[in-house]
Design a protein around this motif. Sequence first.
Motif, PDB file in Angstrom:
ATOM      1  N   GLY A   1     -53.962 106.006  47.860  1.00 50.24           N
ATOM      2  CA  GLY A   1     -53.765 107.309  48.480  1.00 50.24           C
ATOM      3  C   GLY A   1     -55.062 108.046  48.765  1.00 50.24           C
ATOM      4  N   THR A   2     -54.902 109.094  49.553  1.00 46.90           N
ATOM      5  CA  THR A   2     -56.025 109.967  49.885  1.00 46.90           C
ATOM      6  C   THR A   2     -55.636 111.389  49.512  1.00 46.90           C
ATOM      7  OG1 THR A   2     -55.263 110.498  52.115  1.00 46.90           O
ATOM      8  CG2 THR A   2     -56.596 108.477  51.850  1.00 46.90           C
ATOM      9  N   ARG A   3     -56.537 112.308  49.739  1.00 44.63           N
ATOM     10  CA  ARG A   3     -56.236 113.716  49.444  1.00 44.63           C
ATOM     11  C   ARG A   3     -55.048 114.215  50.273  1.00 44.63           C
ATOM     12  NH1 ARG A   3     -60.150 115.329  46.012  1.00 44.63           N
ATOM     13  NH2 ARG A   3     -62.162 114.290  46.133  1.00 44.63           N
ATOM     14  N   ASP A   4     -54.750 113.560  51.383  1.00 45.68           N
ATOM     15  CA  ASP A   4     -53.578 113.923  52.189  1.00 45.68           C
ATOM     16  C   ASP A   4     -52.276 113.668  51.437  1.00 45.68           C
ATOM     17  OD1 ASP A   4     -55.271 114.592  54.277  1.00 45.68           O
ATOM     18  OD2 ASP A   4     -55.013 112.672  55.306  1.00 45.68           O
ATOM     19  N   ASP A   5     -52.295 112.782  50.455  1.00 52.14           N
ATOM     20  CA  ASP A   5     -51.099 112.439  49.697  1.00 52.14           C
ATOM     21  C   ASP A   5     -50.874 113.353  48.493  1.00 52.14           C
ATOM     22  OD1 ASP A   5     -50.425 110.108  51.277  1.00 52.14           O
ATOM     23  OD2 ASP A   5     -52.192 109.175  50.369  1.00 52.14           O
TER      24      ASP A   5
ATOM     25  N   LEU B   1     -47.524 114.152  45.917  1.00 52.83           N
ATOM     26  CA  LEU B   1     -47.616 113.804  44.500  1.00 52.83           C
ATOM     27  C   LEU B   1     -47.430 115.034  43.621  1.00 52.83           C
ATOM     28  CD1 LEU B   1     -50.551 111.293  44.826  1.00 52.83           C
ATOM     29  CD2 LEU B   1     -48.248 110.733  43.991  1.00 52.83           C
ATOM     30  N   GLU B   2     -47.966 116.176  44.061  1.00 53.86           N
ATOM     31  CA  GLU B   2     -47.768 117.412  43.291  1.00 53.86           C
ATOM     32  C   GLU B   2     -46.294 117.792  43.265  1.00 53.86           C
ATOM     33  OE1 GLU B   2     -52.122 119.551  43.728  1.00 53.86           O
ATOM     34  OE2 GLU B   2     -50.617 119.973  45.258  1.00 53.86           O
ATOM     35  N   ALA B   3     -45.597 117.591  44.366  1.00 50.99           N
ATOM     36  CA  ALA B   3     -44.153 117.854  44.385  1.00 50.99           C
ATOM     37  C   ALA B   3     -43.433 116.912  43.425  1.00 50.99           C
ATOM     38  CB  ALA B   3     -43.602 117.702  45.804  1.00 50.99           C
TER      39      ALA B   3
ATOM     40  N   ALA C   1     -47.206 110.302  38.889  1.00 53.70           N
ATOM     41  CA  ALA C   1     -47.706 111.242  39.893  1.00 53.70           C
ATOM     42  C   ALA C   1     -48.933 111.968  39.360  1.00 53.70           C
ATOM     43  CB  ALA C   1     -46.614 112.231  40.293  1.00 53.70           C
ATOM     44  N   ALA C   2     -48.887 112.402  38.105  1.00 53.06           N
ATOM     45  CA  ALA C   2     -50.040 113.081  37.493  1.00 53.06           C
ATOM     46  C   ALA C   2     -51.246 112.147  37.449  1.00 53.06           C
ATOM     47  CB  ALA C   2     -49.677 113.569  36.092  1.00 53.06           C
ATOM     48  N   TRP C   3     -51.009 110.884  37.088  1.00 56.65           N
ATOM     49  CA  TRP C   3     -52.088 109.899  37.052  1.00 56.65           C
ATOM     50  C   TRP C   3     -52.695 109.734  38.445  1.00 56.65           C
ATOM     51  CZ3 TRP C   3     -52.218 105.403  39.901  1.00 56.65           C
ATOM     52  CH2 TRP C   3     -53.281 104.537  39.621  1.00 56.65           C
ATOM     53  N   ALA C   4     -51.828 109.608  39.476  1.00 56.14           N
ATOM     54  CA  ALA C   4     -52.316 109.395  40.842  1.00 56.14           C
ATOM     55  C   ALA C   4     -53.130 110.582  41.335  1.00 56.14           C
ATOM     56  CB  ALA C   4     -51.137 109.131  41.773  1.00 56.14           C
ATOM     57  N   ILE C   5     -52.663 111.793  41.050  1.00 55.35           N
ATOM     58  CA  ILE C   5     -53.396 112.987  41.468  1.00 55.35           C
ATOM     59  C   ILE C   5     -54.788 112.993  40.849  1.00 55.35           C
ATOM     60  CG2 ILE C   5     -53.509 115.506  41.252  1.00 55.35           C
ATOM     61  CD1 ILE C   5     -50.368 115.413  41.384  1.00 55.35           C
ATOM     62  N   ALA C   6     -54.861 112.742  39.553  1.00 51.65           N
ATOM     63  CA  ALA C   6     -56.158 112.729  38.868  1.00 51.65           C
ATOM     64  C   ALA C   6     -57.072 111.666  39.463  1.00 51.65           C
ATOM     65  CB  ALA C   6     -55.959 112.491  37.373  1.00 51.65           C
TER      66      ALA C   6
ATOM     67  N   ILE D   1     -56.998 110.312  42.517  1.00 54.28           N
ATOM     68  CA  ILE D   1     -57.420 110.676  43.876  1.00 54.28           C
ATOM     69  C   ILE D   1     -58.458 111.778  43.837  1.00 54.28           C
ATOM     70  CG2 ILE D   1     -56.643 111.764  46.025  1.00 54.28           C
ATOM     71  CD1 ILE D   1     -53.988 110.190  45.658  1.00 54.28           C
ATOM     72  N   LYS D   2     -58.241 112.780  42.979  1.00 56.32           N
ATOM     73  CA  LYS D   2     -59.180 113.904  42.918  1.00 56.32           C
ATOM     74  C   LYS D   2     -60.533 113.513  42.336  1.00 56.32           C
ATOM     75  CE  LYS D   2     -55.994 117.732  43.144  1.00 56.32           C
ATOM     76  NZ  LYS D   2     -55.505 118.964  42.514  1.00 56.32           N
TER      77      LYS D   2
END
Length: 102
Positions: free
Chosen positions: A60-64, A68-70, A83-88, A90-91
């Motif tokens: 994923g990218t920041r566009d995703d 993921l936050e939803a 989702a929390a793992w993916a956000i971290a 990507i960020k």
Amino acid sequence: MRQPAFAAREGWDSTDARARARALLAMSVTEFRQQFKGSPMKRANRRGLTRSAAVLGNVGTRDDVPALEAALAHDEPLVREHAAWAIARIKRRPADLAPRWT
């Protein structure tokens, strides 16, 4: 001979895997059942598919991130965790660095 159950569902024949992942993350139980009724995808089960979709952190990218936050409010704890793992993940990635798998 082609089997109708194995044909791509309307809206799911895209080659954009990230778009499909975001759509899966947003689906309710009812929407999942309706979309995949009579499909082999239903056997994979919603929990497993949405957990896999949340692994957008790998590609994923920041566009995703909004999708993921939803998903942090998803009804499945396993999906929220991924989702929390993916956000971290990507960020932490530099904004100008695309994932290797895209």
